[in-house]
Design a protein around this motif. Structure first.
Motif, short mmCIF file in Angstrom:
data_model
loop_
_atom_site.label_atom_id
_atom_site.label_comp_id
_atom_site.label_asym_id
_atom_site.label_seq_id
_atom_site.Cartn_x
_atom_site.Cartn_y
_atom_site.Cartn_z
N GLU A 185 -37.67 16.96 1.82
CA GLU A 185 -36.48 16.14 1.59
C GLU A 185 -36.60 14.76 2.23
O GLU A 185 -36.03 13.80 1.74
N VAL A 240 -38.90 12.78 -0.48
CA VAL A 240 -38.68 12.97 -1.90
C VAL A 240 -38.65 11.66 -2.68
O VAL A 240 -39.32 11.54 -3.70
N ASP A 241 -37.89 10.70 -2.28
CA ASP A 241 -37.83 9.35 -2.87
C ASP A 241 -37.96 9.37 -4.40
O ASP A 241 -38.70 8.59 -5.00
N GLY A 242 -37.26 10.30 -5.06
CA GLY A 242 -37.26 10.34 -6.52
C GLY A 242 -38.48 10.98 -7.17
O GLY A 242 -38.57 11.04 -8.39
N ASN A 243 -39.42 11.48 -6.38
CA ASN A 243 -40.64 12.08 -6.91
C ASN A 243 -40.28 13.46 -7.51
O ASN A 243 -39.90 14.39 -6.81
N MET A 244 -40.44 13.57 -8.82
CA MET A 244 -40.06 14.81 -9.53
C MET A 244 -40.88 16.02 -9.09
O MET A 244 -40.36 17.13 -9.05
N ILE A 291 -39.26 17.17 -5.96
CA ILE A 291 -37.96 17.76 -6.28
C ILE A 291 -38.15 19.18 -6.81
O ILE A 291 -37.44 20.11 -6.40
#
Length: 136
Positions: free
Chosen positions: A81, A84-88, A91
């Motif tokens: 978490e 993560v910075d938007g990395n699918m 996620i």
């Protein structure tokens, strides 16, 4: 071929045979954690089945291992978490780890339920005196 971990109670009446109470298939976490932490007997020959008697100490080994794995998975999720910075991909891994944690928490709850049977077997007022298990 399927394999099952089966739990039994043994009534106090002399000559009583074990009564199957619960069973879990090989793909269940409870099966895996008990087999990994307790030397569970293989059922053997039908006329002379083998059993492992459960004690509170043996159940505590399983509980300790489950809690340890839950803690490790929760720490992984916390670390993911942070990055993560938007990395699918991350996620998806977080979602996967949370599902894994839920599965382990369910296994922990079931193991604590089984421990209640083991604890009750130690009381004189109980109708049974042992909790056994084996793998077939």
């Amino acid at each position: 071929m399927s394999s099952y971990l089966t739990f039994y109670i043994v009534p106090k009446e002399e000559g009583s045979k074990p009564i199957a109470l619960l069973n879990y298939s090989r793909n269940n976490d409870i099966y895996q954690y008990f087999v990994d932490n307790v030397r569970v007997a293989f059922i053997g020959i039908e006329d002379n089945p083998q059993y492992t008697e459960l004690t509170e100490e043996k159940i505590d080994w399983v509980i300790h291992d489950l809690k340890s794995d839950i803690s490790k998975a929760q720490k992984r999720v916390e670390e993911y978490e942070h990055h993560v910075d938007g990395n699918m991909d991350i996620i998806e891994e977080i979602i996967s780890q949370k599902d894994y944690i839920d599965d382990l928490k369910y296994a922990l709850s079931e193991t604590e339920f089984i421990k209640q049977f083991v604890t009750e077997a130690t009381h004189s007022w109980s109708d049974y005196n042992k909790v056994l298990c084996n793998v077939d």
